[in-house]
Enzyme design. Structure first.
Site, PDB file in Angstrom:
ATOM      1  N   LYS A 220     -10.135  -0.576  10.722  1.00  0.00           N
ATOM      2  CA  LYS A 220     -10.421  -1.766   9.899  1.00  0.00           C
ATOM      3  C   LYS A 220     -10.771  -2.963  10.797  1.00  0.00           C
ATOM      4  CE  LYS A 220      -7.183  -0.272   6.335  1.00  0.00           C
ATOM      5  NZ  LYS A 220      -7.932   0.350   5.247  1.00  0.00           N
TER       6      LYS A 220
ATOM      7  N   ASP B 138       3.302  -4.458   7.799  1.00  0.00           N
ATOM      8  CA  ASP B 138       2.063  -3.684   7.731  1.00  0.00           C
ATOM      9  C   ASP B 138       0.906  -4.655   7.970  1.00  0.00           C
ATOM     10  OD1 ASP B 138      -0.273  -2.455   6.960  1.00  0.00           O
ATOM     11  OD2 ASP B 138       0.494  -1.661   5.073  1.00  0.00           O
TER      12      ASP B 138
ATOM     13  N   CYS C 196      -4.891   2.647  -3.464  1.00  0.00           N
ATOM     14  CA  CYS C 196      -3.623   3.130  -2.874  1.00  0.00           C
ATOM     15  C   CYS C 196      -2.495   2.138  -3.137  1.00  0.00           C
ATOM     16  CB  CYS C 196      -3.758   3.385  -1.377  1.00  0.00           C
ATOM     17  SG  CYS C 196      -4.983   4.614  -0.951  1.00  0.00           S
TER      18      CYS C 196
ATOM     19  N   HIS D 242       0.873  -1.184   0.000  1.00  0.00           N
ATOM     20  CA  HIS D 242       0.000   0.000   0.000  1.00  0.00           C
ATOM     21  C   HIS D 242       0.909   1.233   0.000  1.00  0.00           C
ATOM     22  CE1 HIS D 242      -2.717   2.968   1.962  1.00  0.00           C
ATOM     23  NE2 HIS D 242      -3.719   2.186   1.633  1.00  0.00           N
TER      24      HIS D 242
ATOM     25  N   GLN E 232      -4.394  -5.146   7.081  1.00  0.00           N
ATOM     26  CA  GLN E 232      -5.431  -6.029   6.545  1.00  0.00           C
ATOM     27  C   GLN E 232      -5.415  -7.400   7.212  1.00  0.00           C
ATOM     28  OE1 GLN E 232      -7.796  -5.102   4.557  1.00  0.00           O
ATOM     29  NE2 GLN E 232      -7.009  -3.147   3.838  1.00  0.00           N
TER      30      GLN E 232
HETATM   31  N1  PLP Z   1      -1.721  -0.582   4.576  1.00  0.00           N
HETATM   32  C1  PLP Z   1      -2.706  -1.307   4.023  1.00  0.00           C
HETATM   33  C2  PLP Z   1      -2.409  -2.681   3.495  1.00  0.00           C
HETATM   34  C3  PLP Z   1      -3.996  -0.770   3.946  1.00  0.00           C
HETATM   35  O1  PLP Z   1      -4.973  -1.482   3.381  1.00  0.00           O
HETATM   36  C4  PLP Z   1      -4.225   0.524   4.478  1.00  0.00           C
HETATM   37  C5  PLP Z   1      -5.567   1.153   4.371  1.00  0.00           C
HETATM   38  O2  PLP Z   1      -6.263   1.044   3.395  1.00  0.00           O
HETATM   39  C6  PLP Z   1      -3.174   1.223   5.050  1.00  0.00           C
HETATM   40  C7  PLP Z   1      -1.929   0.637   5.072  1.00  0.00           C
HETATM   41  C8  PLP Z   1      -3.345   2.593   5.607  1.00  0.00           C
HETATM   42  O3  PLP Z   1      -4.115   2.564   6.756  1.00  0.00           O
HETATM   43  P1  PLP Z   1      -4.596   3.935   7.429  1.00  0.00           P
HETATM   44  O4  PLP Z   1      -5.178   4.763   6.318  1.00  0.00           O
HETATM   45  O5  PLP Z   1      -5.605   3.500   8.429  1.00  0.00           O
HETATM   46  O6  PLP Z   1      -3.417   4.565   8.042  1.00  0.00           O
END
Ligand code: PLP
Length: 412
Positions: A232, A206, A370, A129, A209
Protein backbone atom coordinates in the site's frame (compact mmCIF):
# COMPACT_ATOMS: atom_id res chain seq x y z
CA UNK A 1 13.04 10.42 9.37
CA UNK A 2 11.22 12.13 6.59
CA UNK A 3 13.00 14.56 4.34
CA UNK A 4 11.16 17.29 2.46
CA UNK A 5 9.37 18.80 5.46
CA UNK A 6 7.62 22.06 4.76
CA UNK A 7 6.29 23.55 1.59
CA UNK A 8 8.10 22.81 -1.62
CA UNK A 9 6.56 23.08 -5.05
CA UNK A 10 6.14 19.61 -6.53
CA UNK A 11 5.09 18.91 -10.10
CA UNK A 12 2.35 16.40 -9.30
CA UNK A 13 1.58 15.72 -12.97
CA UNK A 14 5.20 14.63 -13.35
CA UNK A 15 4.84 12.47 -10.24
CA UNK A 16 1.89 10.71 -11.87
CA UNK A 17 4.17 10.13 -14.86
CA UNK A 18 6.52 8.12 -12.61
CA UNK A 19 3.89 5.36 -12.47
CA UNK A 20 3.93 3.33 -15.73
CA UNK A 21 0.63 1.58 -15.08
CA UNK A 22 -1.22 4.88 -14.72
CA UNK A 23 -0.43 5.63 -18.36
CA UNK A 24 -2.56 2.76 -19.67
CA UNK A 25 -6.13 2.74 -20.83
CA UNK A 26 -8.95 0.55 -19.53
CA UNK A 27 -11.91 -0.23 -21.79
CA UNK A 28 -10.50 2.33 -24.20
CA UNK A 29 -10.59 5.11 -21.60
CA UNK A 30 -7.68 6.73 -19.72
CA UNK A 31 -7.31 4.93 -16.40
CA UNK A 32 -8.45 6.71 -13.24
CA UNK A 33 -7.12 4.54 -10.44
CA UNK A 34 -9.03 5.27 -7.23
CA UNK A 35 -8.34 2.01 -5.40
CA UNK A 36 -5.10 2.81 -3.62
CA UNK A 37 -6.47 1.76 -0.21
CA UNK A 38 -6.63 -1.71 -1.72
CA UNK A 39 -3.14 -1.62 -3.17
CA UNK A 40 -0.91 1.19 -4.34
CA UNK A 41 0.54 1.51 -7.83
CA UNK A 42 4.31 1.25 -8.24
CA UNK A 43 6.68 3.92 -9.52
CA UNK A 44 9.35 3.12 -12.09
CA UNK A 45 12.03 3.32 -9.36
CA UNK A 46 10.46 0.41 -7.44
CA UNK A 47 9.98 -1.71 -10.56
CA UNK A 48 13.56 -0.98 -11.65
CA UNK A 49 15.03 -1.86 -8.25
CA UNK A 50 13.25 -5.22 -8.20
CA UNK A 51 14.23 -5.90 -11.80
CA UNK A 52 17.85 -4.96 -11.11
CA UNK A 53 17.98 -7.29 -8.11
CA UNK A 54 16.93 -10.28 -10.21
CA UNK A 55 19.22 -9.31 -13.11
CA UNK A 56 22.33 -8.48 -11.10
CA UNK A 57 22.27 -9.64 -7.49
CA UNK A 58 19.87 -12.55 -7.02
CA UNK A 59 20.98 -14.98 -4.32
CA UNK A 60 19.66 -16.13 -0.96
CA UNK A 61 20.34 -14.10 2.15
CA UNK A 62 22.47 -14.95 5.19
CA UNK A 63 23.57 -18.32 3.80
CA UNK A 64 26.12 -18.04 1.01
CA UNK A 65 29.67 -16.72 1.38
CA UNK A 66 29.91 -15.89 -2.31
CA UNK A 67 29.73 -12.33 -3.62
CA UNK A 68 26.11 -12.52 -4.74
CA UNK A 69 25.05 -13.87 -1.36
CA UNK A 70 26.75 -10.95 0.35
CA UNK A 71 25.16 -8.47 -2.05
CA UNK A 72 21.69 -9.95 -1.54
CA UNK A 73 22.08 -9.89 2.25
CA UNK A 74 23.36 -6.33 2.11
CA UNK A 75 20.42 -5.25 -0.08
CA UNK A 76 17.87 -6.97 2.17
CA UNK A 77 19.32 -5.55 5.39
CA UNK A 78 19.62 -2.13 3.79
CA UNK A 79 15.83 -2.19 3.23
CA UNK A 80 15.37 -2.89 6.95
CA UNK A 81 17.59 0.11 7.71
CA UNK A 82 15.62 2.37 5.37
CA UNK A 83 12.32 1.30 6.90
CA UNK A 84 13.71 1.88 10.39
CA UNK A 85 14.76 5.44 9.50
CA UNK A 86 11.45 6.08 7.73
CA UNK A 87 9.44 5.10 10.83
CA UNK A 88 11.96 6.43 13.37
CA UNK A 89 12.66 3.08 15.03
CA UNK A 90 15.63 0.74 15.53
CA UNK A 91 16.31 -1.77 12.72
CA UNK A 92 16.64 -4.61 15.22
CA UNK A 93 13.05 -3.97 16.32
CA UNK A 94 11.61 -4.48 12.83
CA UNK A 95 10.50 -7.98 11.88
CA UNK A 96 10.25 -8.15 8.09
CA UNK A 97 7.29 -10.23 6.94
CA UNK A 98 4.65 -10.51 4.24
CA UNK A 99 2.48 -7.66 5.48
CA UNK A 100 0.07 -6.50 8.13
CA UNK A 101 -1.91 -9.74 8.26
CA UNK A 102 1.22 -11.72 9.09
CA UNK A 103 2.46 -9.04 11.49
CA UNK A 104 -0.74 -9.00 13.56
CA UNK A 105 -0.90 -12.80 13.59
CA UNK A 106 2.67 -12.83 14.89
CA UNK A 107 1.60 -10.69 17.85
CA UNK A 108 -1.50 -12.83 18.34
CA UNK A 109 0.29 -16.17 18.37
CA UNK A 110 3.61 -15.20 19.88
CA UNK A 111 2.70 -12.48 22.36
CA UNK A 112 -0.99 -12.97 23.20
CA UNK A 113 -1.53 -16.73 23.01
CA UNK A 114 1.01 -17.64 25.73
CA UNK A 115 -0.11 -14.82 28.02
CA UNK A 116 -3.88 -14.43 27.93
CA UNK A 117 -6.20 -16.51 30.08
CA UNK A 118 -9.85 -16.72 31.12
CA UNK A 119 -10.91 -13.43 32.69
CA UNK A 120 -8.72 -11.37 30.33
CA UNK A 121 -10.08 -9.16 27.56
CA UNK A 122 -8.85 -7.86 24.21
CA UNK A 123 -10.17 -4.43 23.28
CA UNK A 124 -10.87 -3.66 19.61
CA UNK A 125 -12.72 -0.92 17.82
CA UNK A 126 -15.72 -1.11 15.50
CA UNK A 127 -13.68 0.14 12.54
CA UNK A 128 -11.04 -2.64 12.44
CA UNK A 129 -10.16 -4.54 9.27
CA UNK A 130 -10.67 -8.30 9.53
CA UNK A 131 -6.88 -8.64 9.83
CA UNK A 132 -7.19 -6.89 13.20
CA UNK A 133 -10.26 -8.83 14.35
CA UNK A 134 -10.03 -12.48 13.34
CA UNK A 135 -6.56 -13.20 14.85
CA UNK A 136 -7.87 -11.90 18.18
CA UNK A 137 -10.99 -14.06 17.92
CA UNK A 138 -8.77 -17.09 17.34
CA UNK A 139 -6.65 -16.19 20.36
CA UNK A 140 -9.75 -15.58 22.47
CA UNK A 141 -11.14 -18.99 21.54
CA UNK A 142 -7.94 -20.70 22.57
CA UNK A 143 -7.24 -18.78 25.78
CA UNK A 144 -10.73 -18.14 27.17
CA UNK A 145 -10.20 -14.37 26.89
CA UNK A 146 -13.09 -12.25 25.58
CA UNK A 147 -13.29 -9.46 23.00
CA UNK A 148 -14.59 -5.99 23.85
CA UNK A 149 -15.50 -3.49 21.16
CA UNK A 150 -15.25 0.29 21.36
CA UNK A 151 -17.91 2.02 19.29
CA UNK A 152 -17.96 5.02 16.96
CA UNK A 153 -19.60 8.42 16.85
CA UNK A 154 -22.03 9.14 14.00
CA UNK A 155 -19.32 10.86 11.89
CA UNK A 156 -17.24 7.69 11.96
CA UNK A 157 -14.69 8.88 14.50
CA UNK A 158 -13.87 6.81 17.56
CA UNK A 159 -15.88 7.53 20.69
CA UNK A 160 -12.75 8.27 22.72
CA UNK A 161 -14.59 8.57 26.03
CA UNK A 162 -16.16 5.19 25.39
CA UNK A 163 -12.80 3.73 24.36
CA UNK A 164 -11.08 5.00 27.49
CA UNK A 165 -13.96 3.80 29.66
CA UNK A 166 -13.61 0.36 28.07
CA UNK A 167 -9.96 0.16 29.21
CA UNK A 168 -10.90 -1.75 32.34
CA UNK A 169 -8.48 -3.85 34.43
CA UNK A 170 -9.25 -7.12 32.62
CA UNK A 171 -8.15 -5.60 29.28
CA UNK A 172 -4.63 -6.82 28.54
CA UNK A 173 -4.36 -5.78 24.92
CA UNK A 174 -5.75 -3.02 22.72
CA UNK A 175 -5.80 -3.42 18.92
CA UNK A 176 -6.63 -0.25 17.00
CA UNK A 177 -6.24 0.93 13.46
CA UNK A 178 -4.33 4.13 12.76
CA UNK A 179 -6.54 4.97 9.75
CA UNK A 180 -9.82 3.30 8.78
CA UNK A 181 -9.76 1.68 5.33
CA UNK A 182 -13.52 2.32 4.94
CA UNK A 183 -14.21 5.64 6.65
CA UNK A 184 -10.81 7.26 6.23
CA UNK A 185 -10.90 8.32 9.89
CA UNK A 186 -7.44 9.09 11.29
CA UNK A 187 -7.36 7.97 14.90
CA UNK A 188 -5.33 9.86 17.52
CA UNK A 189 -3.25 6.76 18.20
CA UNK A 190 -0.56 8.50 20.28
CA UNK A 191 -3.16 9.73 22.79
CA UNK A 192 -4.96 6.37 22.75
CA UNK A 193 -1.77 4.36 23.31
CA UNK A 194 -0.76 6.73 26.11
CA UNK A 195 -4.07 6.03 27.88
CA UNK A 196 -3.58 2.31 27.33
CA UNK A 197 -0.02 2.38 28.68
CA UNK A 198 -1.17 4.26 31.82
CA UNK A 199 -3.44 1.30 32.53
CA UNK A 200 -0.78 -1.31 31.74
CA UNK A 201 -2.51 -2.33 28.48
CA UNK A 202 -0.29 -3.42 25.60
CA UNK A 203 -1.20 -1.66 22.33
CA UNK A 204 -1.12 -2.93 18.76
CA UNK A 205 -1.58 -0.36 15.99
CA UNK A 206 -2.58 -1.39 12.48
CA UNK A 207 -0.72 1.12 10.34
CA UNK A 208 -1.70 -0.29 6.92
CA UNK A 209 -3.60 2.78 5.80
CA UNK A 210 -1.47 5.36 7.60
CA UNK A 211 2.03 4.48 6.40
CA UNK A 212 1.36 5.38 2.74
CA UNK A 213 -0.27 8.72 3.45
CA UNK A 214 1.37 10.58 6.34
CA UNK A 215 4.62 10.88 8.25
CA UNK A 216 4.47 8.05 10.79
CA UNK A 217 6.82 8.35 13.77
CA UNK A 218 6.31 5.07 15.60
CA UNK A 219 8.53 6.13 18.50
CA UNK A 220 6.33 9.19 19.04
CA UNK A 221 3.14 7.11 18.95
CA UNK A 222 4.40 5.12 21.91
CA UNK A 223 2.61 1.87 21.06
CA UNK A 224 3.97 -1.60 21.81
CA UNK A 225 3.47 -3.01 18.30
CA UNK A 226 2.97 -1.31 14.91
CA UNK A 227 2.11 -3.30 11.77
CA UNK A 228 2.28 -2.13 8.18
CA UNK A 229 2.16 -3.48 4.69
CA UNK A 230 4.51 -2.57 1.83
CA UNK A 231 2.17 -2.91 -1.14
CA UNK A 232 0.00 0.00 0.00
CA UNK A 233 3.07 2.25 0.28
CA UNK A 234 3.96 1.92 -3.43
CA UNK A 235 6.14 -1.13 -2.68
CA UNK A 236 5.81 -4.73 -3.88
CA UNK A 237 3.17 -7.15 -2.65
CA UNK A 238 4.24 -9.69 -0.03
CA UNK A 239 6.24 -7.16 1.99
CA UNK A 240 5.63 -5.44 5.29
CA UNK A 241 6.82 -5.48 8.87
CA UNK A 242 5.99 -5.65 12.51
CA UNK A 243 7.69 -3.14 14.74
CA UNK A 244 7.83 -4.20 18.37
CA UNK A 245 9.62 -2.99 21.45
CA UNK A 246 12.86 -4.91 21.86
CA UNK A 247 11.79 -6.26 25.27
CA UNK A 248 8.66 -7.81 23.71
CA UNK A 249 10.65 -9.38 20.87
CA UNK A 250 13.11 -10.88 23.31
CA UNK A 251 10.35 -12.32 25.49
CA UNK A 252 8.27 -13.72 22.61
CA UNK A 253 8.78 -17.30 21.40
CA UNK A 254 9.29 -17.88 17.66
CA UNK A 255 6.12 -18.08 15.60
CA UNK A 256 7.42 -20.21 12.70
CA UNK A 257 10.39 -22.57 12.81
CA UNK A 258 12.88 -23.27 10.03
CA UNK A 259 16.05 -21.96 8.47
CA UNK A 260 17.38 -18.44 9.12
CA UNK A 261 15.75 -18.22 12.57
CA UNK A 262 18.25 -20.45 14.38
CA UNK A 263 21.83 -20.32 15.69
CA UNK A 264 22.22 -24.05 16.27
CA UNK A 265 19.96 -27.05 15.74
CA UNK A 266 20.49 -30.40 17.49
CA UNK A 267 17.92 -33.16 17.77
CA UNK A 268 17.80 -32.53 21.51
CA UNK A 269 17.14 -28.81 21.15
CA UNK A 270 17.58 -25.65 19.10
CA UNK A 271 19.17 -22.33 19.92
CA UNK A 272 17.21 -19.58 18.25
CA UNK A 273 18.67 -16.61 16.46
CA UNK A 274 18.35 -13.18 18.03
CA UNK A 275 15.32 -11.02 17.27
CA UNK A 276 14.27 -9.91 14.74
CA UNK A 277 15.77 -12.87 12.82
CA UNK A 278 14.18 -15.41 15.16
CA UNK A 279 10.82 -14.40 13.63
CA UNK A 280 11.98 -14.58 10.02
CA UNK A 281 12.01 -18.31 9.27
CA UNK A 282 12.68 -19.40 5.69
CA UNK A 283 13.70 -17.49 2.60
CA UNK A 284 12.17 -14.02 2.70
CA UNK A 285 10.80 -11.95 -0.18
CA UNK A 286 14.26 -10.51 -0.88
CA UNK A 287 13.48 -8.80 -4.18
CA UNK A 288 10.27 -7.46 -2.66
CA UNK A 289 12.15 -5.82 0.19
CA UNK A 290 14.68 -4.36 -2.23
CA UNK A 291 11.66 -2.84 -4.00
CA UNK A 292 10.21 -1.65 -0.69
CA UNK A 293 13.52 0.03 0.13
CA UNK A 294 13.24 1.87 -3.20
CA UNK A 295 9.62 2.75 -2.35
CA UNK A 296 10.71 4.31 0.92
CA UNK A 297 13.41 6.32 -0.92
CA UNK A 298 10.77 7.47 -3.39
CA UNK A 299 8.27 8.54 -0.70
CA UNK A 300 11.02 10.20 1.31
CA UNK A 301 12.21 12.21 -1.69
CA UNK A 302 8.70 13.62 -2.13
CA UNK A 303 8.38 14.10 1.62
CA UNK A 304 5.53 12.53 3.59
CA UNK A 305 4.26 15.94 4.81
CA UNK A 306 4.00 17.03 1.15
CA UNK A 307 2.20 13.80 0.28
CA UNK A 308 -0.24 14.29 3.17
CA UNK A 309 -0.90 17.90 2.13
CA UNK A 310 -1.46 16.87 -1.49
CA UNK A 311 -3.92 14.16 -0.48
CA UNK A 312 -5.81 16.55 1.81
CA UNK A 313 -6.25 18.85 -1.17
CA UNK A 314 -7.52 16.00 -3.39
CA UNK A 315 -9.86 14.83 -0.62
CA UNK A 316 -11.33 18.31 -0.16
CA UNK A 317 -11.93 18.67 -3.90
CA UNK A 318 -13.57 15.25 -4.29
CA UNK A 319 -15.67 15.61 -1.12
CA UNK A 320 -16.99 19.02 -2.10
CA UNK A 321 -17.98 17.91 -5.60
CA UNK A 322 -19.50 14.60 -4.47
CA UNK A 323 -21.63 16.60 -2.03
CA UNK A 324 -23.32 18.23 -5.03
CA UNK A 325 -24.60 14.93 -6.42
CA UNK A 326 -28.24 14.30 -5.48
CA UNK A 327 -28.85 11.23 -3.39
CA UNK A 328 -25.14 10.61 -2.71
CA UNK A 329 -24.14 9.88 0.88
CA UNK A 330 -20.58 9.71 2.17
CA UNK A 331 -19.91 7.21 4.97
CA UNK A 332 -17.30 8.73 7.26
CA UNK A 333 -17.05 12.46 7.71
CA UNK A 334 -14.61 12.73 10.61
CA UNK A 335 -12.66 15.98 10.78
CA UNK A 336 -9.35 14.16 10.64
CA UNK A 337 -9.65 12.04 7.55
CA UNK A 338 -7.44 10.39 4.94
CA UNK A 339 -8.36 10.40 1.23
CA UNK A 340 -10.74 7.45 1.46
CA UNK A 341 -14.32 8.13 0.42
CA UNK A 342 -16.93 5.42 0.91
CA UNK A 343 -20.23 6.40 -0.61
CA UNK A 344 -23.67 5.23 -1.64
CA UNK A 345 -26.16 6.63 -4.12
CA UNK A 346 -29.82 6.15 -3.27
CA UNK A 347 -31.51 3.51 -5.38
CA UNK A 348 -28.30 2.05 -6.83
CA UNK A 349 -26.18 -0.94 -5.83
CA UNK A 350 -22.50 -0.30 -5.26
CA UNK A 351 -21.52 -3.27 -7.46
CA UNK A 352 -23.51 -1.79 -10.37
CA UNK A 353 -21.90 1.59 -9.78
CA UNK A 354 -18.39 0.14 -9.68
CA UNK A 355 -18.98 -2.06 -12.72
CA UNK A 356 -20.26 0.83 -14.83
CA UNK A 357 -17.52 3.15 -13.56
CA UNK A 358 -14.99 0.54 -14.64
CA UNK A 359 -16.37 0.74 -18.17
CA UNK A 360 -15.56 4.47 -18.01
CA UNK A 361 -11.97 3.67 -17.00
CA UNK A 362 -12.53 4.46 -13.30
CA UNK A 363 -11.36 1.84 -10.80
CA UNK A 364 -13.15 2.04 -7.44
CA UNK A 365 -13.80 -0.79 -5.04
CA UNK A 366 -17.26 -2.06 -4.22
CA UNK A 367 -17.88 -4.45 -1.35
CA UNK A 368 -17.46 -4.85 2.35
CA UNK A 369 -13.78 -3.89 2.41
CA UNK A 370 -12.85 -6.68 4.87
CA UNK A 371 -14.77 -4.81 7.56
CA UNK A 372 -18.08 -6.65 8.08
CA UNK A 373 -18.68 -5.34 11.64
CA UNK A 374 -18.26 -1.76 10.42
CA UNK A 375 -20.65 -2.30 7.51
CA UNK A 376 -23.14 -3.81 9.98
CA UNK A 377 -22.87 -0.61 12.02
CA UNK A 378 -23.34 1.51 8.90
CA UNK A 379 -26.45 -0.55 8.16
CA UNK A 380 -25.45 -1.22 4.57
CA UNK A 381 -24.53 -4.40 2.75
CA UNK A 382 -21.75 -2.85 0.67
CA UNK A 383 -20.28 0.53 -0.21
CA UNK A 384 -18.45 2.02 -3.15
CA UNK A 385 -15.03 3.26 -2.11
CA UNK A 386 -12.91 5.78 -3.97
CA UNK A 387 -9.47 5.89 -2.38
CA UNK A 388 -6.96 8.42 -3.65
CA UNK A 389 -3.21 8.77 -3.47
CA UNK A 390 -0.74 11.57 -4.12
CA UNK A 391 -0.25 10.34 -7.69
CA UNK A 392 -3.87 11.13 -8.53
CA UNK A 393 -4.78 14.50 -10.00
CA UNK A 394 -7.59 17.03 -9.89
CA UNK A 395 -8.27 16.20 -13.54
CA UNK A 396 -8.88 12.58 -12.57
CA UNK A 397 -11.37 13.71 -9.93
CA UNK A 398 -13.20 15.67 -12.63
CA UNK A 399 -13.19 12.62 -14.93
CA UNK A 400 -14.53 10.49 -12.06
CA UNK A 401 -17.34 12.98 -11.42
CA UNK A 402 -18.34 13.06 -15.08
CA UNK A 403 -18.36 9.23 -15.12
CA UNK A 404 -20.30 9.04 -11.86
CA UNK A 405 -23.03 11.40 -13.10
CA UNK A 406 -23.34 9.43 -16.33
CA UNK A 407 -23.55 6.12 -14.47
CA UNK A 408 -26.06 7.46 -11.96
CA UNK A 409 -28.29 8.61 -14.82
CA UNK A 410 -27.98 5.23 -16.51
CA UNK A 411 -29.00 3.45 -13.30
CA UNK A 412 -32.00 5.74 -13.10
N1 PLP B 1 -5.55 -3.46 7.92
C1 PLP B 1 -6.09 -2.52 7.13
C2 PLP B 1 -6.66 -1.27 7.75
C3 PLP B 1 -6.11 -2.71 5.75
O1 PLP B 1 -6.67 -1.78 4.96
C4 PLP B 1 -5.54 -3.89 5.21
C5 PLP B 1 -5.60 -4.16 3.75
O2 PLP B 1 -6.55 -3.89 3.07
C6 PLP B 1 -4.99 -4.83 6.07
C7 PLP B 1 -5.02 -4.58 7.42
C8 PLP B 1 -4.39 -6.10 5.57
O3 PLP B 1 -3.22 -5.85 4.87
P1 PLP B 1 -2.50 -7.04 4.08
O4 PLP B 1 -3.57 -7.71 3.27
O5 PLP B 1 -1.48 -6.35 3.25
O6 PLP B 1 -1.91 -7.95 5.08
Amino acid sequence: MHAGEGDRPIDWAAVRGDFPLLQRQVHGKPLVYFDSANTGQKPEAVIAATDDFYRQHNANVSRAVHALGAEATEAYESARGKLARFFNVRPDELVLCSGTTFAINLVAYSWALPRLQPGDAILLTRMEHHANIVPWQLVAQRTGAVLKVAELLPDGSLDLDGLHAAMTPEVKLLAVTHVSNVLGTINPVAAICREAARRGIVSVVDGSQAAPHMAVDIAAIGCDFYAFTGHKMVGPTGTGALWARRAHLEAMPPFLGGGEMIKEVRFDGTVFNDAPHKFEAGTPNIAGFVGLGAAVDYLDALGMPNIAARERELLAHATEELGKIDGLRIHGTARDKAAVISFAIDGTHSHDLATLLDLEGVAVRSGQHCAHPLLQWLGVGTTCRASLAFYNTHAEIEAFLVALRKVRNLLG
